[in-house]
Design a protein around this motif. Sequence first.
Motif, mmCIF file in Angstrom:
data_model
loop_
_atom_site.group_PDB
_atom_site.id
_atom_site.type_symbol
_atom_site.label_atom_id
_atom_site.label_comp_id
_atom_site.label_asym_id
_atom_site.label_seq_id
_atom_site.Cartn_x
_atom_site.Cartn_y
_atom_site.Cartn_z
ATOM 1 N N PRO A 1 128.626 -15.631 -84.490
ATOM 2 C CA PRO A 1 128.979 -15.338 -83.093
ATOM 3 C C PRO A 1 127.874 -14.644 -82.308
ATOM 4 C CG PRO A 1 130.056 -13.791 -84.552
ATOM 5 C CD PRO A 1 129.397 -14.805 -85.434
ATOM 6 N N THR A 2 126.846 -14.153 -82.985
ATOM 7 C CA THR A 2 125.769 -13.467 -82.276
ATOM 8 C C THR A 2 124.616 -14.409 -81.905
ATOM 9 O OG1 THR A 2 124.604 -12.867 -84.321
ATOM 10 C CG2 THR A 2 126.286 -11.339 -83.518
ATOM 11 N N VAL B 1 134.302 -10.330 -87.484
ATOM 12 C CA VAL B 1 133.674 -9.006 -87.557
ATOM 13 C C VAL B 1 132.422 -8.972 -86.686
ATOM 14 C CG1 VAL B 1 132.401 -7.437 -89.071
ATOM 15 C CG2 VAL B 1 134.602 -8.359 -89.798
ATOM 16 N N GLY B 2 131.629 -10.032 -86.765
ATOM 17 C CA GLY B 2 130.432 -10.103 -85.929
ATOM 18 C C GLY B 2 130.765 -10.102 -84.451
ATOM 19 N N ALA B 3 131.813 -10.854 -84.068
ATOM 20 C CA ALA B 3 132.204 -10.917 -82.655
ATOM 21 C C ALA B 3 132.724 -9.567 -82.172
ATOM 22 C CB ALA B 3 133.264 -11.995 -82.464
ATOM 23 N N VAL C 1 124.316 -6.022 -79.978
ATOM 24 C CA VAL C 1 124.042 -7.085 -80.930
ATOM 25 C C VAL C 1 123.555 -6.553 -82.274
ATOM 26 C CG1 VAL C 1 121.642 -7.371 -80.194
ATOM 27 C CG2 VAL C 1 122.871 -9.316 -81.166
ATOM 28 N N ALA C 2 122.989 -5.349 -82.272
ATOM 29 C CA ALA C 2 122.466 -4.791 -83.530
ATOM 30 C C ALA C 2 123.555 -4.194 -84.405
ATOM 31 C CB ALA C 2 121.412 -3.725 -83.221
ATOM 32 N N VAL C 3 124.699 -3.854 -83.818
ATOM 33 C CA VAL C 3 125.726 -3.108 -84.548
ATOM 34 C C VAL C 3 126.232 -3.856 -85.776
ATOM 35 C CG1 VAL C 3 128.026 -2.079 -84.394
ATOM 36 C CG2 VAL C 3 126.382 -1.776 -82.520
ATOM 37 N N PRO C 4 126.644 -5.149 -85.680
ATOM 38 C CA PRO C 4 127.168 -5.814 -86.893
ATOM 39 C C PRO C 4 126.150 -5.902 -88.014
ATOM 40 C CG PRO C 4 126.864 -7.392 -85.098
ATOM 41 C CD PRO C 4 126.720 -6.034 -84.508
ATOM 42 N N PHE C 5 124.891 -6.127 -87.663
ATOM 43 C CA PHE C 5 123.862 -6.249 -88.699
ATOM 44 C C PHE C 5 123.574 -4.909 -89.372
ATOM 45 C CE2 PHE C 5 123.060 -9.631 -85.612
ATOM 46 C CZ PHE C 5 123.100 -10.738 -86.452
#
Length: 412
Positions: free
Chosen positions: A28-29, A150-152, A159-163
Amino acid sequence: MVVTLSVAIWVLMSTMFLTNIGFGVILPTLPILSRQLGASAFEMGLAISVFSVASLFASSIWGAVSDRIGRRPVLIFGVVGYGLVSALFPWAPSVPVLLMLRFLAGMMAAAVFPSSLALVTEWTSSEDRPKILGYMGSVNGIGFICGPPVGALLSVYGVAVPFVCVGLLSVINGLLALRLLPRVEKRKEEEEQEADVSPIERTSWLNRMTQSLLNRMIAPLLIGTFVISLVDSSISATLSYFFIGPLQSTQTMAGWGFMVNAAVSSLAQGTVFSRVFTRFGDVWTIIIGLSFGVAGYLFFGLSSTLLWAFGAIGLLALCGGLAYPAITTSISIHTPRELQGSIFGTHSTIGSLGRTLGPLIAGWLFSFQERIPFLFSSGLLFATIGFYVVWMHRMRNHAQNIPQTDSVQKSC
């Protein structure tokens, strides 16, 4: 510190879960990353496929390394390295750097799966192994399901938060593995230092893979691995187009199709797989799973309504939920302990090859007619069933003429 087997198994399952969820988080990113880097859709597609390409080349190497230095250090290095590399994705300054990071992430992930499966094989008996491997396969599917949402969800905060979250959790999981996984392999290696080393143990990882391909017990299982990976990746590549095109539906419904596929497969692995395997044995469980796949892909290719399509997806999901873990369990039974890492590395390599070729073949067939990829998958699985029936018949005849081990007789 005394660590029970159940705790060690939970550590392995959490490791595989985080690795799978990390793969899905990027999906999703992609639009955000593409705007940030000025990348095209083709370049972002490469960011997904390069992960499988790296696994294709690295799995057998990591498997052979784990046979030499132990599963535990390879597993810990893989999961920590995967977490650190994944956390760097949002800060890639250009598309080439992003592709390089994805390739490194695929290499690190390739260290996790063979060593995890080999550890489970060493820690469990042949009676308990189907249930444990079924649970691990179920966890993999749940990780795939959870990754995109979770990515969404986390990308709303940046955008950095899920990674970063996946990376941090992976590093923590690696530290837990360092603390909780038992150090049983080093003692075993020390006991065997003065023992004679067989010729197969002295060969390179490439020769080991070649020998496993020629082994009459392992080679048919690897063929099944390739076929299942190929057809599974082919539907992953064309399902959305089929929903939007012939079914005249939406991308949202296609997303639900992916979730149903993964959910049914995970449910089957976590509930019914071990019972079917114990009742019918490895080869018949593979054949039963492939039969569901034949029906599922055929019905999906002929479907004209959403209800028909979702029913077909449920059937074909049972193929991966039964046949694939049966192949994994059978490989663990028929492989010597000292070569578990190498053979499971080869198993992962063959699977990556199928996942690499599947979308290419499916896309080419889809360009001729939208239903052909699914009908082709059904026919390929049907031919594979015929192959396993012939193989089982030959092994039964061989067992009658030459005494075999109990495990070989059970598989036939």
